[in-house]
Enzyme design. Structure first.
Site, mmCIF file in Angstrom:
data_model
loop_
_atom_site.group_PDB
_atom_site.id
_atom_site.type_symbol
_atom_site.label_atom_id
_atom_site.label_comp_id
_atom_site.label_asym_id
_atom_site.label_seq_id
_atom_site.Cartn_x
_atom_site.Cartn_y
_atom_site.Cartn_z
ATOM 1 N N ASP A 91 55.519 64.127 58.916
ATOM 2 C CA ASP A 91 55.042 63.266 60.004
ATOM 3 C C ASP A 91 53.851 62.428 59.538
ATOM 4 O O ASP A 91 53.740 61.236 59.887
ATOM 5 C CB ASP A 91 54.641 64.105 61.211
ATOM 6 C CG ASP A 91 55.834 64.706 61.938
ATOM 7 O OD1 ASP A 91 56.975 64.276 61.650
ATOM 8 O OD2 ASP A 91 55.628 65.585 62.795
ATOM 9 N N ASN A 98 59.735 66.628 53.237
ATOM 10 C CA ASN A 98 59.813 67.631 54.302
ATOM 11 C C ASN A 98 60.077 69.020 53.743
ATOM 12 O O ASN A 98 59.454 70.000 54.160
ATOM 13 C CB ASN A 98 60.916 67.260 55.300
ATOM 14 C CG ASN A 98 60.445 66.271 56.356
ATOM 15 O OD1 ASN A 98 59.265 66.193 56.661
ATOM 16 N ND2 ASN A 98 61.374 65.507 56.904
ATOM 17 N N GLU A 156 63.440 58.267 58.874
ATOM 18 C CA GLU A 156 62.477 57.675 57.943
ATOM 19 C C GLU A 156 62.787 56.201 57.699
ATOM 20 O O GLU A 156 62.376 55.626 56.696
ATOM 21 C CB GLU A 156 62.470 58.428 56.604
ATOM 22 C CG GLU A 156 63.719 58.279 55.758
ATOM 23 C CD GLU A 156 64.805 59.287 56.069
ATOM 24 O OE1 GLU A 156 65.643 59.522 55.194
ATOM 25 O OE2 GLU A 156 64.831 59.843 57.194
#
Length: 243
Positions: free
Chosen positions: A135, A126, A161
């Site tokens: 995503d 991220n 996650e």
């Protein structure tokens, strides 16, 4: 009966038999009814008429088309039970299935395995590539799991996650083998994006539930699977550990 959708026929017969057995001669059920070469969701409201020997003679009533209502109901069900990003089950659905499998273990001795999966260094993905790519990574790993698991296996996204799987396994080695196959498939299938190609790995913790531990709470089983996952992550990641 030929006008009822094949998937609804057996449920209709069971419902009818149960109503007659209980002496309840009202019929009210949502069914897909064939209309002009297409099946339409309909609400059937009818009276059950029996012959002198108590056998079904006919249904007399009305059929009301309800496609809009059914679409809204299905949308609400999807929102309540599915993870909106990955399309797989959410935490609530997982909790429900977990309780069902635990009950089957206690009642019938049907063993199962609980697997917790975590994407390694997901925060780094991220931070480096952005949440949009993050995503994509979640969807990518989800697809690999779905392609690797057997029919009847269950997978849910239970955290950012983190994923959970419930597998019917008579032998503990079966869960180890499936988990290792998922791990290898993720490692061997980098995520290709417009930003670049990203290598991903996962860690998996396993707890095998058999009749000998049937009395344990779900929270205890989850805790033990989580301990195995923690060991996998703290000893190098990209590995499978059984409790």
């Amino acid at each position: 009966m030929r006008h009822i959708h094949p998937d609804d026929r057996s449920k209709t017969v069971r419902y009818l038999r149960n109503q007659i057995k209980c002496g309840e001669l009202n019929f009210r059920k949502d069914l897909r009814i064939l209309r002009d070469d297409d099946y339409v969701w309909s609400e059937v409201i009818a009276k059950i008429a029996l012959d002198d020997e108590g056998r079904l003679r006919k249904l007399a009533g009305i059929i009301i088309d309800i496609p809009e209502r059914k679409e809204k109901e299905e949308k609400l069900t999807r929102e309540a039970t599915l993870d909106p990003l990955t399309g797989i089950a959410n935490r609530g659905s997982f909790d429900s299935r977990f309780m069902q499998m635990k009950q089957s273990l206690e009642d019938e001795g049907i063993a199962f395995s609980l697997l917790l999966l975590d994407i390694d260094y997901f925060k780094k993905v991220n931070d480096t590539w952005g949440h949009g790519v993050g995503d994509q990574a979640l969807k990518h790993v989800t697809q690999i799991m779905q392609n690797t698991l057997r029919e009847g296996d269950f997978v849910a996204r239970v955290g950012g996650e983190e994923f959970a799987m419930l597998l019917h396994c008579d032998a503990a080695e079966t869960a180890d083998r499936i988990a290792e196959r998922i791990r290898c498939n993720v490692e061997g299938s980098p995520l290709v994006t417009s930003e670049g190609t990203i290598s991903l790995t996962i860690s998996i913790g396993i707890f095998n539930a058999s009749r000998g531990i049937a009395g344990q709470f779900c929270e205890t089983m989850l805790s033990k699977a989580d301990e195995a996952l923690y060991e996998a992550k703290s000893t190098g990641r990209n590995k499978v550990v059984s409790y």
